[in-house]
Design a protein around this motif. Structure first.
Motif, PDB file in Angstrom:
ATOM      1  N   GLY A 111       8.830  -6.962 -12.284  1.00  0.00           N
ATOM      2  CA  GLY A 111       9.430  -5.670 -11.996  1.00  0.00           C
ATOM      3  C   GLY A 111       8.416  -4.539 -11.887  1.00  0.00           C
ATOM      4  O   GLY A 111       8.744  -3.438 -11.469  1.00  0.00           O
ATOM      5  N   THR A 112       7.165  -4.811 -12.248  1.00  0.00           N
ATOM      6  CA  THR A 112       6.154  -3.743 -12.186  1.00  0.00           C
ATOM      7  C   THR A 112       5.703  -3.486 -10.745  1.00  0.00           C
ATOM      8  O   THR A 112       5.135  -2.439 -10.455  1.00  0.00           O
ATOM      9  N   GLY A 113       5.932  -4.469  -9.866  1.00  0.00           N
ATOM     10  CA  GLY A 113       5.519  -4.294  -8.469  1.00  0.00           C
ATOM     11  C   GLY A 113       4.415  -5.256  -8.075  1.00  0.00           C
ATOM     12  O   GLY A 113       3.663  -5.013  -7.134  1.00  0.00           O
ATOM     13  N   LYS A 114       4.345  -6.388  -8.778  1.00  0.00           N
ATOM     14  CA  LYS A 114       3.301  -7.383  -8.531  1.00  0.00           C
ATOM     15  C   LYS A 114       3.343  -7.934  -7.107  1.00  0.00           C
ATOM     16  O   LYS A 114       2.345  -7.937  -6.393  1.00  0.00           O
ATOM     17  N   THR A 115       4.520  -8.433  -6.727  1.00  0.00           N
ATOM     18  CA  THR A 115       4.653  -9.055  -5.410  1.00  0.00           C
ATOM     19  C   THR A 115       4.413  -8.036  -4.301  1.00  0.00           C
ATOM     20  O   THR A 115       3.687  -8.301  -3.331  1.00  0.00           O
ATOM     21  N   THR A 116       5.001  -6.866  -4.464  1.00  0.00           N
ATOM     22  CA  THR A 116       4.814  -5.791  -3.494  1.00  0.00           C
ATOM     23  C   THR A 116       3.334  -5.442  -3.371  1.00  0.00           C
ATOM     24  O   THR A 116       2.805  -5.281  -2.261  1.00  0.00           O
ATOM     25  N   ARG A 141      10.805 -16.507 -10.744  1.00  0.00           N
ATOM     26  CA  ARG A 141      11.769 -15.584 -10.149  1.00  0.00           C
ATOM     27  C   ARG A 141      12.132 -16.163  -8.790  1.00  0.00           C
ATOM     28  O   ARG A 141      11.270 -16.297  -7.911  1.00  0.00           O
ATOM     29  N   GLN A 147      10.117 -13.260  -1.018  1.00  0.00           N
ATOM     30  CA  GLN A 147       9.651 -11.877  -0.892  1.00  0.00           C
ATOM     31  C   GLN A 147       8.185 -11.850  -0.452  1.00  0.00           C
ATOM     32  O   GLN A 147       7.811 -11.095   0.441  1.00  0.00           O
ATOM     33  N   LYS A 253       4.028   2.880  -8.659  1.00  0.00           N
ATOM     34  CA  LYS A 253       5.123   3.857  -8.798  1.00  0.00           C
ATOM     35  C   LYS A 253       4.647   5.218  -9.281  1.00  0.00           C
ATOM     36  O   LYS A 253       5.382   5.938  -9.951  1.00  0.00           O
ATOM     37  N   ASP A 255       4.364   7.518  -7.438  1.00  0.00           N
ATOM     38  CA  ASP A 255       5.183   8.451  -6.666  1.00  0.00           C
ATOM     39  C   ASP A 255       6.432   8.845  -7.437  1.00  0.00           C
ATOM     40  O   ASP A 255       7.062   9.837  -7.137  1.00  0.00           O
ATOM     41  N   GLY A 278      -0.214   2.564  -6.454  1.00  0.00           N
ATOM     42  CA  GLY A 278       0.953   2.378  -5.598  1.00  0.00           C
ATOM     43  C   GLY A 278       1.699   3.697  -5.498  1.00  0.00           C
ATOM     44  O   GLY A 278       2.007   4.334  -6.508  1.00  0.00           O
ATOM     45  N   GLY A 280       4.504   4.129  -3.316  1.00  0.00           N
ATOM     46  CA  GLY A 280       5.767   3.956  -2.611  1.00  0.00           C
ATOM     47  C   GLY A 280       6.006   2.483  -2.326  1.00  0.00           C
ATOM     48  O   GLY A 280       5.179   1.640  -2.653  1.00  0.00           O
ATOM     49  N   GLU A 281       7.137   2.197  -1.695  1.00  0.00           N
ATOM     50  CA  GLU A 281       7.518   0.794  -1.470  1.00  0.00           C
ATOM     51  C   GLU A 281       7.023   0.244  -0.137  1.00  0.00           C
ATOM     52  O   GLU A 281       7.111  -0.945   0.113  1.00  0.00           O
TER      53      GLU A 281
HETATM   54  P1  GDP Z   1       7.368  -7.900  -9.379  1.00  0.00           P
HETATM   55  O1  GDP Z   1       8.562  -8.472 -10.093  1.00  0.00           O
HETATM   56  O2  GDP Z   1       6.361  -7.398 -10.349  1.00  0.00           O
HETATM   57  O3  GDP Z   1       6.790  -8.803  -8.355  1.00  0.00           O
HETATM   58  O4  GDP Z   1       7.899  -6.559  -8.670  1.00  0.00           O
HETATM   59  P2  GDP Z   1       8.252  -6.289  -7.135  1.00  0.00           P
HETATM   60  O5  GDP Z   1       7.031  -6.348  -6.302  1.00  0.00           O
HETATM   61  O6  GDP Z   1       9.409  -7.114  -6.722  1.00  0.00           O
HETATM   62  O7  GDP Z   1       8.658  -4.750  -7.218  1.00  0.00           O
HETATM   63  C1  GDP Z   1       9.770  -4.297  -7.976  1.00  0.00           C
HETATM   64  C2  GDP Z   1      10.342  -3.057  -7.304  1.00  0.00           C
HETATM   65  O8  GDP Z   1       9.421  -1.980  -7.379  1.00  0.00           O
HETATM   66  C3  GDP Z   1      10.625  -3.257  -5.820  1.00  0.00           C
HETATM   67  O9  GDP Z   1      11.827  -2.614  -5.503  1.00  0.00           O
HETATM   68  C4  GDP Z   1       9.447  -2.557  -5.146  1.00  0.00           C
HETATM   69  O10 GDP Z   1       9.765  -2.095  -3.852  1.00  0.00           O
HETATM   70  C5  GDP Z   1       9.184  -1.419  -6.101  1.00  0.00           C
HETATM   71  N1  GDP Z   1       7.807  -0.921  -6.033  1.00  0.00           N
HETATM   72  C6  GDP Z   1       6.642  -1.615  -6.104  1.00  0.00           C
HETATM   73  N2  GDP Z   1       5.571  -0.800  -6.038  1.00  0.00           N
HETATM   74  C7  GDP Z   1       6.054   0.471  -5.919  1.00  0.00           C
HETATM   75  C8  GDP Z   1       5.441   1.785  -5.828  1.00  0.00           C
HETATM   76  O11 GDP Z   1       4.227   1.978  -5.840  1.00  0.00           O
HETATM   77  N3  GDP Z   1       6.307   2.847  -5.735  1.00  0.00           N
HETATM   78  C9  GDP Z   1       7.652   2.690  -5.750  1.00  0.00           C
HETATM   79  N4  GDP Z   1       8.414   3.785  -5.675  1.00  0.00           N
HETATM   80  N5  GDP Z   1       8.248   1.479  -5.842  1.00  0.00           N
HETATM   81  C10 GDP Z   1       7.470   0.383  -5.922  1.00  0.00           C
END
Ligand code: GDP
Length: 300
Positions: A111-116, A141, A147, A253, A255, A278, A280-281
Protein backbone atom coordinates in the motif's frame (compact mmCIF):
# COMPACT_ATOMS: atom_id res chain seq x y z
CA UNK A 1 10.80 22.67 -9.97
CA UNK A 2 7.58 24.48 -10.80
CA UNK A 3 5.69 21.20 -10.61
CA UNK A 4 7.32 20.21 -7.34
CA UNK A 5 6.42 23.59 -5.91
CA UNK A 6 2.82 23.24 -6.94
CA UNK A 7 2.63 19.73 -5.56
CA UNK A 8 4.22 20.69 -2.29
CA UNK A 9 1.91 23.66 -1.91
CA UNK A 10 0.41 22.23 1.20
CA UNK A 11 3.78 21.64 2.81
CA UNK A 12 4.69 25.15 1.88
CA UNK A 13 1.77 26.58 3.77
CA UNK A 14 2.32 24.61 6.88
CA UNK A 15 6.09 24.37 7.22
CA UNK A 16 8.11 27.00 5.39
CA UNK A 17 5.60 29.81 5.52
CA UNK A 18 4.69 28.99 9.10
CA UNK A 19 8.34 29.12 10.16
CA UNK A 20 9.01 32.36 8.33
CA UNK A 21 5.96 34.01 9.88
CA UNK A 22 7.05 32.95 13.34
CA UNK A 23 10.66 34.00 12.80
CA UNK A 24 9.50 37.41 11.57
CA UNK A 25 7.91 38.30 14.90
CA UNK A 26 9.45 41.34 16.48
CA UNK A 27 10.17 39.59 19.76
CA UNK A 28 11.34 36.04 19.52
CA UNK A 29 10.41 34.99 23.02
CA UNK A 30 10.38 31.54 24.55
CA UNK A 31 6.76 30.95 23.45
CA UNK A 32 7.62 31.74 19.84
CA UNK A 33 10.54 29.30 19.84
CA UNK A 34 8.20 26.69 21.23
CA UNK A 35 5.76 27.40 18.43
CA UNK A 36 8.59 27.04 15.93
CA UNK A 37 9.46 23.70 17.50
CA UNK A 38 5.83 22.57 17.32
CA UNK A 39 5.60 23.59 13.67
CA UNK A 40 8.63 21.43 12.86
CA UNK A 41 7.35 18.48 14.88
CA UNK A 42 3.93 18.72 13.25
CA UNK A 43 5.64 18.53 9.86
CA UNK A 44 7.24 15.22 10.95
CA UNK A 45 10.79 16.57 11.06
CA UNK A 46 11.41 14.43 14.14
CA UNK A 47 12.51 15.31 17.67
CA UNK A 48 16.29 15.35 17.39
CA UNK A 49 16.51 17.18 14.05
CA UNK A 50 13.96 19.71 15.34
CA UNK A 51 16.02 20.43 18.43
CA UNK A 52 19.17 20.82 16.36
CA UNK A 53 17.50 23.15 13.91
CA UNK A 54 15.92 25.32 16.59
CA UNK A 55 19.21 25.57 18.44
CA UNK A 56 21.06 26.67 15.31
CA UNK A 57 18.32 29.09 14.30
CA UNK A 58 18.28 30.65 17.76
CA UNK A 59 22.01 31.18 17.71
CA UNK A 60 22.06 32.60 14.20
CA UNK A 61 19.10 34.90 14.81
CA UNK A 62 20.81 36.13 18.00
CA UNK A 63 24.04 36.87 16.13
CA UNK A 64 22.11 38.55 13.33
CA UNK A 65 20.31 40.98 15.64
CA UNK A 66 17.85 42.94 13.54
CA UNK A 67 16.72 40.92 10.58
CA UNK A 68 15.09 41.54 7.24
CA UNK A 69 12.65 39.02 5.72
CA UNK A 70 15.26 38.20 3.07
CA UNK A 71 17.89 37.49 5.69
CA UNK A 72 15.50 35.25 7.59
CA UNK A 73 14.54 33.41 4.46
CA UNK A 74 18.18 32.86 3.52
CA UNK A 75 19.04 31.68 6.98
CA UNK A 76 16.13 29.28 7.16
CA UNK A 77 16.97 27.96 3.69
CA UNK A 78 20.57 27.29 4.66
CA UNK A 79 19.66 25.54 7.88
CA UNK A 80 16.96 23.40 6.26
CA UNK A 81 19.44 22.42 3.54
CA UNK A 82 21.99 21.40 6.15
CA UNK A 83 19.34 19.29 7.81
CA UNK A 84 18.25 17.63 4.56
CA UNK A 85 21.86 17.08 3.47
CA UNK A 86 23.39 18.31 0.22
CA UNK A 87 26.30 15.91 -0.11
CA UNK A 88 24.61 12.50 0.03
CA UNK A 89 24.80 10.07 -2.89
CA UNK A 90 21.26 10.16 -4.25
CA UNK A 91 21.96 8.35 -7.50
CA UNK A 92 19.87 5.25 -8.13
CA UNK A 93 22.61 2.84 -9.11
CA UNK A 94 21.78 0.47 -11.94
CA UNK A 95 25.25 -0.23 -13.24
CA UNK A 96 25.30 -3.30 -15.41
CA UNK A 97 28.35 -5.13 -16.68
CA UNK A 98 28.85 -7.38 -19.67
CA UNK A 99 27.33 -10.42 -17.99
CA UNK A 100 24.70 -9.11 -15.62
CA UNK A 101 22.16 -6.31 -15.72
CA UNK A 102 21.87 -3.77 -12.93
CA UNK A 103 19.62 -5.29 -10.28
CA UNK A 104 17.29 -3.25 -8.09
CA UNK A 105 15.04 -4.70 -5.43
CA UNK A 106 12.06 -2.63 -4.30
CA UNK A 107 10.78 -3.30 -0.78
CA UNK A 108 8.21 -1.78 1.55
CA UNK A 109 4.87 -2.34 3.24
CA UNK A 110 1.89 -3.09 1.00
CA UNK A 111 0.00 0.00 0.00
CA UNK A 112 2.99 2.34 0.23
CA UNK A 113 3.26 2.50 -3.57
CA UNK A 114 5.86 -0.19 -4.26
CA UNK A 115 4.39 -1.52 -7.49
CA UNK A 116 3.58 1.95 -8.78
CA UNK A 117 7.11 3.11 -7.97
CA UNK A 118 8.61 0.10 -9.74
CA UNK A 119 6.54 0.94 -12.82
CA UNK A 120 7.45 4.62 -12.75
CA UNK A 121 11.13 3.83 -12.25
CA UNK A 122 11.00 1.48 -15.24
CA UNK A 123 9.59 4.33 -17.27
CA UNK A 124 12.42 6.66 -16.24
CA UNK A 125 15.02 4.02 -17.16
CA UNK A 126 13.39 3.17 -20.49
CA UNK A 127 13.19 6.87 -21.33
CA UNK A 128 16.91 6.93 -20.58
CA UNK A 129 17.45 4.34 -23.32
CA UNK A 130 17.77 1.33 -21.04
CA UNK A 131 16.07 -2.02 -21.55
CA UNK A 132 14.27 -3.13 -18.41
CA UNK A 133 12.86 -6.42 -17.15
CA UNK A 134 10.35 -6.38 -14.30
CA UNK A 135 10.13 -9.19 -11.74
CA UNK A 136 6.71 -9.57 -10.11
CA UNK A 137 7.90 -11.14 -6.87
CA UNK A 138 4.95 -9.80 -4.92
CA UNK A 139 3.09 -13.08 -5.32
CA UNK A 140 0.95 -12.62 -2.23
CA UNK A 141 -1.19 -9.72 -3.34
CA UNK A 142 -3.32 -11.25 -6.07
CA UNK A 143 -3.48 -8.16 -8.27
CA UNK A 144 0.13 -7.08 -7.85
CA UNK A 145 1.53 -9.06 -10.80
CA UNK A 146 -1.25 -7.84 -13.11
CA UNK A 147 -0.67 -4.30 -11.96
CA UNK A 148 3.06 -4.56 -12.60
CA UNK A 149 2.52 -6.15 -15.99
CA UNK A 150 0.18 -3.32 -16.95
CA UNK A 151 2.93 -0.87 -16.01
CA UNK A 152 5.40 -2.91 -18.01
CA UNK A 153 3.21 -2.82 -21.10
CA UNK A 154 2.68 0.88 -20.66
CA UNK A 155 6.37 1.75 -20.39
CA UNK A 156 7.84 -0.94 -22.63
CA UNK A 157 9.34 -3.41 -20.19
CA UNK A 158 8.84 -7.14 -20.10
CA UNK A 159 7.35 -8.59 -16.90
CA UNK A 160 8.38 -11.96 -15.50
CA UNK A 161 5.78 -13.46 -13.22
CA UNK A 162 5.10 -16.76 -11.51
CA UNK A 163 2.03 -18.67 -10.43
CA UNK A 164 -0.27 -16.94 -7.96
CA UNK A 165 0.90 -17.45 -4.36
CA UNK A 166 4.09 -18.95 -5.78
CA UNK A 167 7.56 -18.56 -4.38
CA UNK A 168 8.67 -14.90 -4.59
CA UNK A 169 12.34 -15.90 -4.65
CA UNK A 170 11.91 -18.13 -7.67
CA UNK A 171 10.15 -15.33 -9.58
CA UNK A 172 13.00 -12.98 -8.67
CA UNK A 173 15.52 -15.59 -9.79
CA UNK A 174 13.70 -16.11 -13.09
CA UNK A 175 13.45 -12.38 -13.69
CA UNK A 176 17.19 -11.88 -13.37
CA UNK A 177 17.85 -14.98 -15.47
CA UNK A 178 15.58 -13.54 -18.12
CA UNK A 179 17.32 -10.18 -17.86
CA UNK A 180 20.66 -11.86 -18.44
CA UNK A 181 19.33 -13.93 -21.37
CA UNK A 182 17.88 -10.82 -23.01
CA UNK A 183 20.96 -8.75 -22.33
CA UNK A 184 18.76 -6.27 -20.46
CA UNK A 185 20.32 -3.25 -18.77
CA UNK A 186 18.29 -3.32 -15.59
CA UNK A 187 16.08 -5.78 -13.68
CA UNK A 188 13.62 -4.26 -11.20
CA UNK A 189 12.13 -6.63 -8.64
CA UNK A 190 8.87 -5.78 -6.92
CA UNK A 191 8.56 -7.67 -3.62
CA UNK A 192 5.79 -8.43 -1.14
CA UNK A 193 5.57 -6.35 2.00
CA UNK A 194 3.59 -8.34 4.46
CA UNK A 195 4.54 -7.19 7.91
CA UNK A 196 2.93 -10.22 9.55
CA UNK A 197 6.01 -11.17 11.51
CA UNK A 198 9.49 -9.85 11.36
CA UNK A 199 10.96 -13.33 10.94
CA UNK A 200 8.51 -14.08 8.12
CA UNK A 201 9.53 -10.91 6.33
CA UNK A 202 13.17 -11.55 7.01
CA UNK A 203 12.97 -15.09 5.65
CA UNK A 204 11.17 -13.96 2.56
CA UNK A 205 13.18 -10.87 1.62
CA UNK A 206 16.40 -12.53 2.69
CA UNK A 207 15.67 -15.43 0.39
CA UNK A 208 14.80 -13.18 -2.54
CA UNK A 209 18.03 -11.30 -2.00
CA UNK A 210 20.18 -14.44 -1.70
CA UNK A 211 18.66 -16.03 -4.75
CA UNK A 212 19.06 -12.89 -6.86
CA UNK A 213 22.67 -12.57 -5.78
CA UNK A 214 23.42 -15.95 -7.26
CA UNK A 215 23.27 -14.14 -10.59
CA UNK A 216 25.19 -11.05 -9.60
CA UNK A 217 25.44 -8.22 -7.10
CA UNK A 218 22.40 -6.18 -6.15
CA UNK A 219 22.90 -2.53 -7.03
CA UNK A 220 20.14 -1.08 -4.91
CA UNK A 221 17.59 -2.08 -2.33
CA UNK A 222 15.07 0.74 -2.37
CA UNK A 223 12.66 1.11 0.52
CA UNK A 224 9.34 2.64 -0.46
CA UNK A 225 7.76 4.70 2.28
CA UNK A 226 4.39 6.48 2.24
CA UNK A 227 5.01 10.07 3.37
CA UNK A 228 1.47 10.38 4.70
CA UNK A 229 1.96 7.68 7.34
CA UNK A 230 4.27 9.76 9.54
CA UNK A 231 5.65 8.07 12.63
CA UNK A 232 3.97 4.74 11.76
CA UNK A 233 5.86 4.71 8.51
CA UNK A 234 9.09 5.26 10.39
CA UNK A 235 8.44 2.29 12.62
CA UNK A 236 7.84 0.12 9.55
CA UNK A 237 10.93 1.50 7.88
CA UNK A 238 13.01 0.47 10.85
CA UNK A 239 11.77 -3.12 10.58
CA UNK A 240 12.74 -3.31 6.91
CA UNK A 241 16.11 -1.78 7.60
CA UNK A 242 16.76 -4.51 10.16
CA UNK A 243 15.85 -7.17 7.62
CA UNK A 244 17.77 -6.00 4.54
CA UNK A 245 20.45 -3.40 3.86
CA UNK A 246 18.47 -0.52 2.43
CA UNK A 247 20.53 1.64 0.05
CA UNK A 248 17.97 4.33 -0.71
CA UNK A 249 14.52 5.58 0.19
CA UNK A 250 11.64 6.41 -2.12
CA UNK A 251 9.19 8.70 -0.39
CA UNK A 252 5.79 8.39 -2.06
CA UNK A 253 2.60 10.46 -1.85
CA UNK A 254 4.42 13.67 -1.06
CA UNK A 255 1.68 15.27 -3.13
CA UNK A 256 -0.83 14.32 -0.48
CA UNK A 257 0.77 15.61 2.67
CA UNK A 258 1.74 18.81 4.41
CA UNK A 259 4.44 16.91 6.23
CA UNK A 260 7.53 17.21 4.07
CA UNK A 261 9.67 17.04 7.20
CA UNK A 262 9.47 13.25 7.02
CA UNK A 263 12.38 13.44 4.54
CA UNK A 264 14.65 14.57 7.35
CA UNK A 265 13.26 12.14 9.91
CA UNK A 266 13.55 9.04 7.76
CA UNK A 267 17.08 9.80 6.60
CA UNK A 268 18.11 10.20 10.22
CA UNK A 269 16.29 7.08 11.28
CA UNK A 270 17.86 4.84 8.64
CA UNK A 271 21.07 6.67 7.84
CA UNK A 272 20.18 6.29 4.15
CA UNK A 273 19.36 9.09 1.67
CA UNK A 274 15.99 9.76 0.09
CA UNK A 275 16.73 9.18 -3.59
CA UNK A 276 13.35 9.50 -5.28
CA UNK A 277 10.02 11.09 -4.48
CA UNK A 278 6.53 10.16 -5.63
CA UNK A 279 4.34 13.13 -6.47
CA UNK A 280 1.24 11.45 -7.84
CA UNK A 281 -0.20 8.29 -9.35
CA UNK A 282 0.76 8.97 -12.97
CA UNK A 283 3.70 7.56 -14.92
CA UNK A 284 5.62 10.85 -14.80
CA UNK A 285 5.12 11.42 -11.11
CA UNK A 286 8.45 10.10 -9.90
CA UNK A 287 11.25 12.61 -9.45
CA UNK A 288 14.82 12.51 -8.23
CA UNK A 289 15.06 14.02 -4.79
CA UNK A 290 16.86 17.34 -5.07
CA UNK A 291 17.54 19.01 -1.72
CA UNK A 292 17.65 22.57 -3.11
CA UNK A 293 14.42 22.23 -5.06
CA UNK A 294 12.78 20.53 -2.11
CA UNK A 295 13.76 23.19 0.42
CA UNK A 296 12.81 25.98 -2.00
CA UNK A 297 9.42 24.35 -2.44
CA UNK A 298 9.06 24.18 1.33
CA UNK A 299 9.85 27.84 1.93
CA UNK A 300 8.13 29.07 -1.23
P1 GDP B 1 2.02 -1.44 -3.15
O1 GDP B 1 1.01 -2.30 -2.44
O2 GDP B 1 3.06 -0.96 -2.20
O3 GDP B 1 2.60 -2.07 -4.36
O4 GDP B 1 1.24 -0.10 -3.56
P2 GDP B 1 0.68 0.36 -4.98
O5 GDP B 1 1.79 0.62 -5.92
O6 GDP B 1 -0.40 -0.56 -5.43
O7 GDP B 1 0.09 1.78 -4.59
C1 GDP B 1 -0.98 1.94 -3.67
C2 GDP B 1 -1.79 3.17 -4.06
O8 GDP B 1 -1.02 4.34 -3.88
C3 GDP B 1 -2.21 3.17 -5.52
O9 GDP B 1 -3.52 3.67 -5.61
C4 GDP B 1 -1.22 4.14 -6.16
O10 GDP B 1 -1.75 4.75 -7.32
C5 GDP B 1 -1.01 5.13 -5.05
N1 GDP B 1 0.28 5.84 -5.16
C6 GDP B 1 1.52 5.33 -5.32
N2 GDP B 1 2.46 6.29 -5.33
C7 GDP B 1 1.80 7.48 -5.18
C8 GDP B 1 2.22 8.87 -5.10
O11 GDP B 1 3.39 9.24 -5.16
N3 GDP B 1 1.22 9.79 -4.92
C9 GDP B 1 -0.09 9.43 -4.81
N4 GDP B 1 -0.99 10.39 -4.62
N5 GDP B 1 -0.50 8.14 -4.88
C10 GDP B 1 0.42 7.18 -5.07
Amino acid sequence: LVRLRARLARSQNSLGKGLLTLLSREHLDEDTWEEIEETLLTADVGVMPTQELVERLRERVRVLGTRTPEELRGLLREELLTLVGTDLDRTVHTESDLDTPGIVMVVGVNGTGKTTTTGKLARVLVADGKSVVLGAADTFRAAAADQLQTWGERVGARTVRGPEAGDPASVAYDAVKEGIAEGADVVLIDTAGRLHTKTGLMDELGKVKRVVEKHGPLDEILLVLDATTGQNGLVQARVFAEVVDITGIVLTKLDGTAKGGIVVAVQRELGVPVKLIGLGEGPDDLAPFEPEAFVDALIG
